[in-house]
Design a protein around this motif. Structure first.
Motif, PDB file in Angstrom:
ATOM      1  N   ALA A 178       0.837  -1.215   0.000  1.00 14.73           N
ATOM      2  CA  ALA A 178       0.000   0.000   0.000  1.00 14.73           C
ATOM      3  C   ALA A 178       0.865   1.256   0.000  1.00 14.73           C
ATOM      4  N   VAL A 179       1.364   1.611  -1.159  1.00 13.63           N
ATOM      5  CA  VAL A 179       2.274   2.745  -1.286  1.00 13.63           C
ATOM      6  C   VAL A 179       1.625   4.025  -0.765  1.00 13.63           C
ATOM      7  N   SER A 180       2.478   4.943  -0.359  1.00 15.57           N
ATOM      8  CA  SER A 180       1.973   6.196   0.205  1.00 15.57           C
ATOM      9  C   SER A 180       1.559   7.168  -0.892  1.00 15.57           C
ATOM     10  N   GLN A 181       0.724   8.103  -0.500  1.00 15.54           N
ATOM     11  CA  GLN A 181       0.337   9.169  -1.416  1.00 15.54           C
ATOM     12  C   GLN A 181       1.568   9.958  -1.844  1.00 15.54           C
ATOM     13  N   GLN A 182       2.501  10.142  -0.928  1.00 14.03           N
ATOM     14  CA  GLN A 182       3.716  10.903  -1.239  1.00 14.03           C
ATOM     15  C   GLN A 182       4.523  10.217  -2.333  1.00 14.03           C
ATOM     16  N   ARG A 183       4.648   8.910  -2.248  1.00 11.47           N
ATOM     17  CA  ARG A 183       5.421   8.173  -3.249  1.00 11.47           C
ATOM     18  C   ARG A 183       4.788   8.305  -4.637  1.00 11.47           C
TER      19      ARG A 183
ATOM     20  N   GLU B 191      -0.350   4.453 -15.973  1.00  7.49           N
ATOM     21  CA  GLU B 191       0.967   3.852 -16.187  1.00  7.49           C
ATOM     22  C   GLU B 191       1.547   3.341 -14.866  1.00  7.49           C
ATOM     23  N   TYR B 192       1.459   4.143 -13.824  1.00 10.14           N
ATOM     24  CA  TYR B 192       2.005   3.762 -12.521  1.00 10.14           C
ATOM     25  C   TYR B 192       1.362   2.477 -12.007  1.00 10.14           C
TER      26      TYR B 192
ATOM     27  N   ALA C 127       2.714  10.699  -5.625  1.00  5.46           N
ATOM     28  CA  ALA C 127       2.827  12.114  -6.024  1.00  5.46           C
ATOM     29  C   ALA C 127       4.211  12.398  -6.590  1.00  5.46           C
ATOM     30  N   ASN C 128       5.251  11.860  -5.969  1.00  8.34           N
ATOM     31  CA  ASN C 128       6.608  12.056  -6.466  1.00  8.34           C
ATOM     32  C   ASN C 128       6.755  11.486  -7.874  1.00  8.34           C
TER      33      ASN C 128
ATOM     34  N   GLY D 103       5.029  13.751 -10.290  1.00  7.95           N
ATOM     35  CA  GLY D 103       5.556  15.107 -10.383  1.00  7.95           C
ATOM     36  C   GLY D 103       4.590  16.159  -9.877  1.00  7.95           C
ATOM     37  N   ILE D 104       3.773  15.781  -8.886  1.00  6.65           N
ATOM     38  CA  ILE D 104       2.814  16.707  -8.283  1.00  6.65           C
ATOM     39  C   ILE D 104       2.998  16.670  -6.770  1.00  6.65           C
ATOM     40  N   SER D 105       2.343  17.568  -6.065  1.00  6.39           N
ATOM     41  CA  SER D 105       2.455  17.576  -4.608  1.00  6.39           C
ATOM     42  C   SER D 105       1.559  16.486  -3.996  1.00  6.39           C
ATOM     43  N   ARG D 106       1.898  16.079  -2.782  1.00 12.36           N
ATOM     44  CA  ARG D 106       1.097  15.082  -2.089  1.00 12.36           C
ATOM     45  C   ARG D 106      -0.306  15.615  -1.833  1.00 12.36           C
TER      46      ARG D 106
END
Length: 70
Positions: free
Chosen positions: A17-22, A54-55, A24-25, A28-31
């Motif tokens: 369960a990857v983080s929103q931050q990961r 794609e992700y 977002a990175n 190329g956008i903010s969390r």
């Protein structure tokens, strides 16, 4: 299912369960922007939807079909 619910479900289903931050990175956008996509406060533009698909290794068509299925 609404798009914001699809996005959260895909993220939670991803290994560990990857983080929103990961995500977002990778996009190329903010969390906080990504978080708003998951809460339904904002709708991602098409270029972001393409990167999200794609992700998560799904086609854009599949991502949008997931949204339409109840």
């Amino acid at each position: 299912m609404e798009l914001y619910l699809v996005l959260k479900a895909l993220r939670m289903a991803k290994k560990d369960a990857v983080s929103q931050q990961r995500i977002a990175n990778k996009l190329g956008i903010s969390r906080s922007t990504y978080a708003k996509y998951e809460t339904g406060e904002r709708i991602p533009p098409v270029w972001v939807l393409k990167k999200i698909a794609e992700y998560f290794d799904v086609s854009l068509a599949d991502l949008l079909e997931l949204q339409e299925k109840e």
